[in-house]
Write an enzyme that holds these catalytic residues in place. Sequence first.
Site, PDB file in Angstrom:
ATOM      1  NE  ARG A   1      -4.341  -1.592   1.519  1.00 13.15           N
ATOM      2  CZ  ARG A   1      -5.264  -1.985   2.349  1.00 13.15           C
ATOM      3  NH1 ARG A   1      -5.237  -1.576   3.592  1.00 13.15           N
ATOM      4  NH2 ARG A   1      -6.239  -2.767   1.964  1.00 13.15           N
TER       5      ARG A   1
ATOM      6  NE  ARG B   1     -19.494  -2.892   6.714  1.00 15.53           N
ATOM      7  CZ  ARG B   1     -18.678  -3.482   5.849  1.00 15.53           C
ATOM      8  NH1 ARG B   1     -19.079  -4.520   5.160  1.00 15.53           N
ATOM      9  NH2 ARG B   1     -17.462  -3.032   5.662  1.00 15.53           N
TER      10      ARG B   1
END
Length: 223
Positions: free
Chosen positions: A93, A160
Site C-alpha cells: 500500500r 455500515r
Amino acid sequence: MALHRIFRAVIMGPPGSGKGTVSGRITKTFGLQHISSGDILRANINAKTELGLLMKSCIDQGQLVPDDVMSRLILRDLRAIDQSSWLLDGFPRTVTQAEALDDACSVDTVINLNVPFQTIKQRLTSRWTHLPSGRVYNTDFNPPKVPGLDDVTGEPLVQRDDDTPETVTRRLKAYETQTEPVLEYYRSKGVLETFTGTETNKIWPHIEAFLHRKIPLINQKVA
C-alpha cells in the site's frame, strides 16, 4: 519444451473497485493462490501472534500499521509458499512496502482496477447490511423486497459506518494519496497494467485475455 515458471501478480484498486470479485475469478481461472493482506491480518490478530498484537494496538488507536510490521507479516506468508504462483491483494500500500516486496521476490504483473470514484461512491453508499446474518443488499441492483428490511427475517437493515458517504469519500482520498505513488513505482518498472471501467463484468474479459497472453509468455521464457 517450455518449463513452467512461477507467476506472481499483485492486484490494486480503491475500496469498492471489485478487487475481491476479480481476485476470485483470477484464482479460479488461472490457479493462482490468493493472498489477502486483510485475511492474514485478521488471522494474526485472532491468533494473538506477536505481530498480530502489535497490529491490533495500532488499529485500536486509529493508527496505520507501520510499513516494516506489515511487510514482515506478509513476506513471512509469501516465503511459506515460495514455489507457488500467487495473486497478492491489499499489499503493498506504500512505496516502502513495494520495495520490501521487490527485495524478497520479483513481481511479474500488477493489475490496477481503475474505477471512477463517482461509481465507487454510488456502489458503496447504496449498500445496506443485515448485521446478524451478514446479508448485503444494494439499493441499485440487489434491493430488499421491502425497503430497509431483511428479506428473510424482516429485521431492519443498517448502513455500515464505512459505507456512509463521508467515510467512503475519506477512504477514497486516503487511497489516492497513499497508493498513487505505488502505481507510479510499478509503472516505472514496466509491470503495471491498468484496466478502466465502471462494471466488473465488463472489465473482467480484458483482464482474462491479458493474463492468458501473459502467463504462457512467462512460461516460454525458460526453455
